[in-house]
Design an enzyme around this catalytic site. Structure first.
Site, short mmCIF file in Angstrom:
data_model
loop_
_atom_site.label_atom_id
_atom_site.label_comp_id
_atom_site.label_asym_id
_atom_site.label_seq_id
_atom_site.Cartn_x
_atom_site.Cartn_y
_atom_site.Cartn_z
N GLY A 2 47.88 35.89 44.25
CA GLY A 2 47.71 35.13 43.02
C GLY A 2 46.98 33.84 43.28
CE LYS B 168 37.46 56.57 31.53
NZ LYS B 168 37.47 56.33 30.07
N GLY C 78 34.63 61.42 21.39
CA GLY C 78 33.64 62.03 22.27
C GLY C 78 33.88 61.60 23.71
CD GLU D 296 45.75 43.92 47.47
OE1 GLU D 296 46.10 44.01 48.66
OE2 GLU D 296 45.89 42.89 46.80
CG HIS E 35 44.25 40.60 49.40
ND1 HIS E 35 44.98 40.56 48.23
CD2 HIS E 35 43.98 39.32 49.71
CE1 HIS E 35 45.14 39.31 47.86
NE2 HIS E 35 44.54 38.53 48.74
CB VAL F 8 37.32 60.99 29.47
CG1 VAL F 8 38.31 61.77 30.31
CG2 VAL F 8 35.91 61.20 29.97
CG ASP F 9 40.11 57.21 28.01
OD1 ASP F 9 39.96 57.84 29.07
OD2 ASP F 9 39.77 56.02 27.87
CB SER F 10 40.10 60.25 22.18
OG SER F 10 38.74 60.59 22.32
CB CYS G 147 47.77 37.18 49.59
SG CYS G 147 46.62 35.83 49.79
CE1 TYR G 148 51.66 31.14 45.02
CE2 TYR G 148 53.06 32.93 44.25
CZ TYR G 148 52.78 31.58 44.32
OH TYR G 148 53.60 30.66 43.73
#
Ligand code: XMP
Length: 549
Positions: A88, A405, A260, A207, A205, A262-264, A115-116
């Protein structure tokens, strides 16, 4: 990544996030009531906290991010199996900087501070942290001093390994019970551990991809230290989500707006699998889709899946209302307003609808950590069906609100959606309207569609489609002089855009080789009437945005 890497104890850039996550009245999966073993990630405001969540999920374990202010509540409501404290921008020695809830350290659960997170853990447990003169940004080497469960199978004593550092403070005295397992030139306490209590701290980090063994360190924490087995997979998620949708909806009727994208599409197919024809999809075709896209949506849903679909051809309504409009915000608001009006009219015709399905994703659900507490500026008004749930008294069904996603794409594959659909680049709700600066005309839209088709065809042919986050053409309200054959031309400029990105929040322009750009430009100018010049956009985000309007 470049912009996202100034992470710890450094000024965070002003919020450029502009997704509109409105209209979240009531939702499906209340994450806090789920029974799966999970890792709780306490967010102290690092720009890459979401990456921690992804790395944990990649190990096959569910993870959830909560802002530090709400961590205690989340912890008590549903105790996790392990806790990770994020990085952070604050500084531990500052009196009013945030702390982890003490219950985290008193619970007997394993804790990993990054880290933080490492520094606040050290301070809260009786160590000392000092500010200033200890900055270390970018690549660094960590020498392993002693073995650790975190290093199992990857790092050995006496060797040094590359990591990504980004800190301004450092620990100067360890809390009781801790020992040093790894050190870098500027961080003598780069890896610390209290083996008995299972508390681990990393100054770097793990990640980010710039720490090459970072994902494995996190995997060791999850599996070896915390002993959480893998069980989080898309197959399991699908079954879980179906059961939750059925429990929420009962015999009710659900409408889902298809865009149109991907998500919906994934949300709709999943909900249809759960409740069959209690679901009706509504596809509001605003006449601003790319070439062939509207037909693809209709044939996929009606033909392939046999999902009830209302296809509303509202192109005249939208294009009529947009006539003469040049201001980007007015365009966006006009499209948003009309979309809701048309959608509402169609939903009312279905009658007796109780639920609205939305493809909301996890990044929209994670509350961002705010130190200042003030509202961030609106860069762009995103359009969605926000406001509708209240107007029509609908409850929300959001079966993707726990997913990133890439996980939605994996679920789409699991549900059998065609690869060409699942792997698609994101496409904005207002469609080509925001790729057509200035007035929108039928003639400009035709040229834009043709140029865009050629551009994407060449990108696919070159095998670059999946490497690029988004690529599209923009038609400019500018005419320039050219010469074709022996004649003078005075036609429009087409701009090409391609970016790489992790989540659309920051982006870099894609470094095509010039021969490729030349080939695309040549084809567009030769094949598209009305365009005589092509330029390539080399702006990153920030300071640019991905779309032009
Ligand atoms: P910007 O242009 O803000 O875009 O950098 C970030 C991402 O969001 C998409 N985008 C939208 N998506 N409705 C959407 O559903 C919108 O109004 C909208 N505006 C931008 C954009 O394509 C990119 O992926």
């Amino acid at each position: 990544m470049r912009a996202a890497l100034e992470i710890c104890h450094s000024a965070e850039p002003a919020g450029v996030r502009d997704d509109d996550a409105a209209g979240r009245a009531e939702t499906t999966g209340d994450l806090s009531t789920m029974s799966r073993e999970r890792v709780l990630i306490v967010d102290f405001g690092s720009q890459v906290t979401q990456l921690i969540a992804r790395r944990v999920r990649e190990t096959g374990v569910y993870s959830e991010v909560v802002p530090f202010q709400k961590a205690e509540e989340a912890f008590r409501a549903n105790p996790p199996a392990a806790v990770i404290l994020s990085g952070g921008p604050a500084s531990v020695p500052d009196g009013d900087s945030p702390r982890a809830p003490q219950i985290v350290f008193e619970s007997g659960l394993p804790v990993l501070g990054i880290c933080y997170g490492q520094m606040t853990m050290a301070e809260q447990l009786g160590g000392t942290v000092e500010s200033g003169h200890h900055r270390e940004f970018g690549r660094a080497e960590v020498s392993v001093k002693k073995p650790s469960a975190l290093f199992d199978g990857i790092w050995s004593e006496g060797s040094a390994y590359t990591v990504w550092m980004s800190h301004g403070d450092r620990i100067t005295a360890l809390p009781p019970g801790f020992e040093v397992k790894g050190a870098s030139e500027n961080a003598p306490f780069a890896v610390i551990e209290d083996e008995a209590r299972r508390f681990y701290g990393l100054m770097f980090h793990p990640e980010v991809v710039h720490t090459p063994d970072g994902a494995k360190l996190i995997q060791n924490f999850v599996h070896k230290v915390a002993g959480i087995p893998s069980g989080w997979s898309m197959g399991a998620y699908r079954q879980d989500a179906i059961a939750r949708i059925r429990a929420q909806v009962g015999k009710g009727r659900v409408v889902c707006g298809l865009s149109g994208g991907v998500d919906s599409a994934v949300a709709a197919v999943l909900i249809h699998e759960a409740i069959g024809d209690q679901l009706t999809c509504i596809f509001v075709d605003h006449g601003l889709m790319r070439a062939g896209e509207a037909d693809e949506v209709v044939s996929l849903f009606r033909g392939h899946y046999n999902i009830p679909l209302v296809h509303v051809d509202a192109a005249d309504t939208f294009l009529g209302a947009l006539e003469g409009v040049t201001d980007p915000e007015v365009k966006r608001k006009t499209i948003g307003r009309l979309f809701i009006e048309v959608f509402e009219e169609e939903a009312r015709k279905i009658g007796d609808v109780g639920f609205l399905a939305q493809g909301t994703l996890y990044p929209d659900v994670i509350e961002s950590v705010s130190f200042a507490g003030g509202p961030s500026v609106t860069i762009k008004s995103h359009h969605n069906v926000g406001g509708l749930p209240e107007r029509m008294n609908l409850k929300l069904v959001e079966p993707l609100r726990e997913l990133f996603k890439d996980e939605v794409r994996a679920l789409g594959r699991e549900l059998g959606l065609p690869e060409a659909f699942v792997g698609r680049h994101p496409f904005p709700g207002p469609g080509l309207a925001i790729r057509c600066p200035g007035e929108i005309t039928a003639e400009k839209l035709t040229a834009l569609r043709q140029a865009d088709t050629i551009y994407l065809e060449e990108i696919r042919k070159a095998g670059l489609y999946d490497t690029i986050w988004q690529a599209f053409a923009v038609i400019l309200p500018v005419q320039t002089v050219g010469v074709m054959g022996d004649g003078r031309t005075y036609e429009r400029v087409c701009a090409l855009r391609a970016v790489t990105s992790i989540d659309g929040m920051t982006a870099d322009f894609y470094p095509f080789d010039m021969a490729f750009i030349g080939r695309v430009a040549n084809r567009i100018i030769n094949e598209v009437r009305g365009i005589n010049r092509v330029v390539y956009d080399v702006t990153s985000k920030p300071p640019g945005t991905i779309e032009w309007e």
